[in-house]
Design an enzyme around this catalytic site. Structure first.
Site, PDB file in Angstrom:
ATOM      1  N   CYS A  12      43.276  47.829  46.269  1.00  0.00           N
ATOM      2  CA  CYS A  12      41.840  47.644  46.061  1.00  0.00           C
ATOM      3  C   CYS A  12      41.433  46.466  46.924  1.00  0.00           C
ATOM      4  CB  CYS A  12      41.541  47.331  44.597  1.00  0.00           C
ATOM      5  SG  CYS A  12      39.783  47.106  44.269  1.00  0.00           S
ATOM      6  N   LYS A  48      39.627  53.813  34.506  1.00  0.00           N
ATOM      7  CA  LYS A  48      39.353  52.382  34.555  1.00  0.00           C
ATOM      8  C   LYS A  48      37.875  52.180  34.247  1.00  0.00           C
ATOM      9  CE  LYS A  48      39.521  48.345  37.561  1.00  0.00           C
ATOM     10  NZ  LYS A  48      39.932  47.808  38.865  1.00  0.00           N
ATOM     11  N   ARG A  52      38.625  37.927  37.164  1.00  0.00           N
ATOM     12  CA  ARG A  52      37.772  37.681  38.335  1.00  0.00           C
ATOM     13  C   ARG A  52      37.725  36.200  38.677  1.00  0.00           C
ATOM     14  NH1 ARG A  52      33.255  42.359  36.995  1.00  0.00           N
ATOM     15  NH2 ARG A  52      34.765  44.056  37.067  1.00  0.00           N
ATOM     16  N   GLU A  59      38.871  62.304  34.880  1.00  0.00           N
ATOM     17  CA  GLU A  59      39.383  61.389  35.916  1.00  0.00           C
ATOM     18  C   GLU A  59      40.903  61.480  36.022  1.00  0.00           C
ATOM     19  OE1 GLU A  59      38.100  59.552  38.169  1.00  0.00           O
ATOM     20  OE2 GLU A  59      35.984  59.426  37.657  1.00  0.00           O
ATOM     21  N   LYS A  84      42.685  51.673  31.278  1.00  0.00           N
ATOM     22  CA  LYS A  84      42.433  50.247  31.385  1.00  0.00           C
ATOM     23  C   LYS A  84      40.984  49.943  31.025  1.00  0.00           C
ATOM     24  CE  LYS A  84      42.052  46.714  34.880  1.00  0.00           C
ATOM     25  NZ  LYS A  84      41.968  46.429  36.275  1.00  0.00           N
ATOM     26  N   SER A  97      42.945  40.872  31.241  1.00  0.00           N
ATOM     27  CA  SER A  97      42.764  39.420  31.165  1.00  0.00           C
ATOM     28  C   SER A  97      41.915  38.959  29.980  1.00  0.00           C
ATOM     29  CB  SER A  97      42.149  38.920  32.471  1.00  0.00           C
ATOM     30  OG  SER A  97      40.911  39.551  32.722  1.00  0.00           O
ATOM     31  N   TYR A 106      49.889  40.181  30.633  1.00  0.00           N
ATOM     32  CA  TYR A 106      50.132  38.759  30.918  1.00  0.00           C
ATOM     33  C   TYR A 106      51.006  38.137  29.835  1.00  0.00           C
ATOM     34  CZ  TYR A 106      46.259  39.985  33.896  1.00  0.00           C
ATOM     35  OH  TYR A 106      45.477  40.631  34.805  1.00  0.00           O
TER      36      TYR A 106
HETATM   37  C1  PBG Z   1      40.956  45.131  41.075  1.00  0.00           C
HETATM   38  C2  PBG Z   1      41.411  44.868  39.698  1.00  0.00           C
HETATM   39  C3  PBG Z   1      40.741  44.258  38.615  1.00  0.00           C
HETATM   40  C4  PBG Z   1      41.672  44.158  37.577  1.00  0.00           C
HETATM   41  C5  PBG Z   1      42.850  44.706  38.039  1.00  0.00           C
HETATM   42  N1  PBG Z   1      42.665  45.167  39.344  1.00  0.00           N
HETATM   43  C6  PBG Z   1      39.370  43.688  38.515  1.00  0.00           C
HETATM   44  C7  PBG Z   1      38.187  44.520  38.507  1.00  0.00           C
HETATM   45  O1  PBG Z   1      38.219  45.747  38.636  1.00  0.00           O
HETATM   46  O2  PBG Z   1      37.127  43.914  38.405  1.00  0.00           O
HETATM   47  C8  PBG Z   1      41.415  43.529  36.236  1.00  0.00           C
HETATM   48  C9  PBG Z   1      42.623  43.119  35.476  1.00  0.00           C
HETATM   49  C10 PBG Z   1      42.387  42.227  34.324  1.00  0.00           C
HETATM   50  O3  PBG Z   1      41.266  41.951  33.889  1.00  0.00           O
HETATM   51  O4  PBG Z   1      43.402  41.728  33.815  1.00  0.00           O
HETATM   52  N2  PBG Z   1      39.924  46.021  41.231  1.00  0.00           N
END
Ligand code: PBG
Length: 313
Positions: free
Chosen positions: A110, A185, A195, A223, A238, A264, A303
């Site tokens: 990404c 996602k 972020r 999806e 996710k 996160s 984590y």
């Molecule tokens: C990249 C990505 C993200 C996360 C994992 N890969 C951020 C997003 O889509 O904004 C988030 C992981 C997390 O919050 O632990 N696109």
């Protein structure tokens, strides 16, 4: 059947194990860098010299897989460092493979960490251009594979990304390399702390035009089906905790290996409440991880992986 610990163990339906975990790591340029990520206590942005000790620790705990995220030296509209052979992720893969060759390296495919606008694709006429982004994602997966990645994990939520990456990898001799698709996602506020960690917040608008509406579950099944049709080897839901119903439904509908991403914001809430001594952090963490397994995930990106591994030893 609940009377003694042994009876309870025999009757236990799901169990978390160290093998279930994939541990995310954030890498950055420089030397001697170990920046604490404020909203994610216990997590750091690490420079490559400090990555060595981190990987040794991960390996010694018996954690078999890591998922890499990187902060580039500079960001630009096309996310150039994402697909440079010596970009931060590619260098980190080499360090890990030299340090602990048996630890599987998953890579995020990404561009949002690498673009100055912070979106997951390239921008044309003020919006993310899905089809123009596919080529970049395929290029990114190829340089990661060339650097030694074991599994690539597209997370940009562009339509057709799995097919584009599959054919890109195949054309370079990486037919054997599996794809873990971030299939379902959601456009979730639970990504807030990430972020901060990856400095990847969108600089205008939001991600609702490509990530999924939190209210939808049938759409998640579509999806996932699309990603399987395009060649995904593993699927993902996710975030995890607010989406246990989606995990359970996907487990019933698809026979594919499935990951859940304990993101996160889920981690940050547990840590904040633990630090205030409002909850028992260890018990709650293990309860959360067990619930994700019970819902139907085969693997958990978390984590919490290092501390959970210590508690489970
Ligand atoms: C990249 C990505 C993200 C996360 C994992 N890969 C951020 C997003 O889509 O904004 C988030 C992981 C997390 O919050 O632990 N696109």
């Amino acid at each position: 059947m609940r009377d003694t610990p042994m009876l309870r163990n025999l009757a236990q339906e799901s169990r978390i194990a160290i093998d279930d975990f994939i541990y995310p790591i954030f890498v950055t340029h420089g030397r001697g860098v170990r920046n604490p990520i404020d909203p994610m206590p216990g997590m750091y942005q690490l420079s490559l010299d400090n990555l060595i000790a981190e990987i040794e620790e991960v390996a010694s705990l018996g954690i078999g897989a890591v998922l890499l995220f990187g902060l580039p030296a500079s960001k630009d509209p096309e996310g150039t460092e994402a697909y440079e052979p010596n970009g931060i992720i590619q260098e980190a893969i080499r360090v890990i493979k030299q340090t602990a060759p048996n630890v599987l390296v998953f890579t995020d495919v990404c561009v949002c960490e690498f673009t100055d606008h912070g979106h997951c694709g390239i921008i044309r006429n003020g919006r993310v251009d899905n089809d123009a982004t596919l080529e970049l994602l395929a290029k990114m997966a190829i340089v990661q594979a060339e650097a030694g990645a074991d599994v690539v994990a597209p997370s940009a939520m562009m339509d057709g990304q799995v097919a584009a990456i599959r054919s890109g990898l195949d054309s370079k001799g990486f037919e054997h390399l599996p794809i873990m698709a971030y299939s379902a996602k959601y456009a979730s506020s639970f990504y807030g702390p990430f972020r901060v960690a990856a400095d990847s917040a969108p600089q205008f608008g939001d991600r609702h035009s490509y990530q999924m509406d939190v209210a939808n579950s049938r759409e998640a099944m579509r999806e996932i089906q699309l990603d399987i049709d395009e060649g995904a080897d593993m699927i993902m839901v996710k975030p995890a905790l607010s989406y246990l119903d989606v995990i359970a439904r996907a487990r019933q509908e698809f026979g594919y290996p499935m990951a859940a991403y304990n993101v996160s914001g889920e981690y940050a809430m547990v840590k904040a409440a633990t630090e205030n001594e409002w909850i028992d952090g260890q018990r709650i963490t293990l309860e959360i991880l067990t619930s994700i397994k019970r819902a139907g995930a085969d693997m958990i990106i978390s984590y919490h992986a290092k501390e959970a591994a210590r508690w489970l030893l």
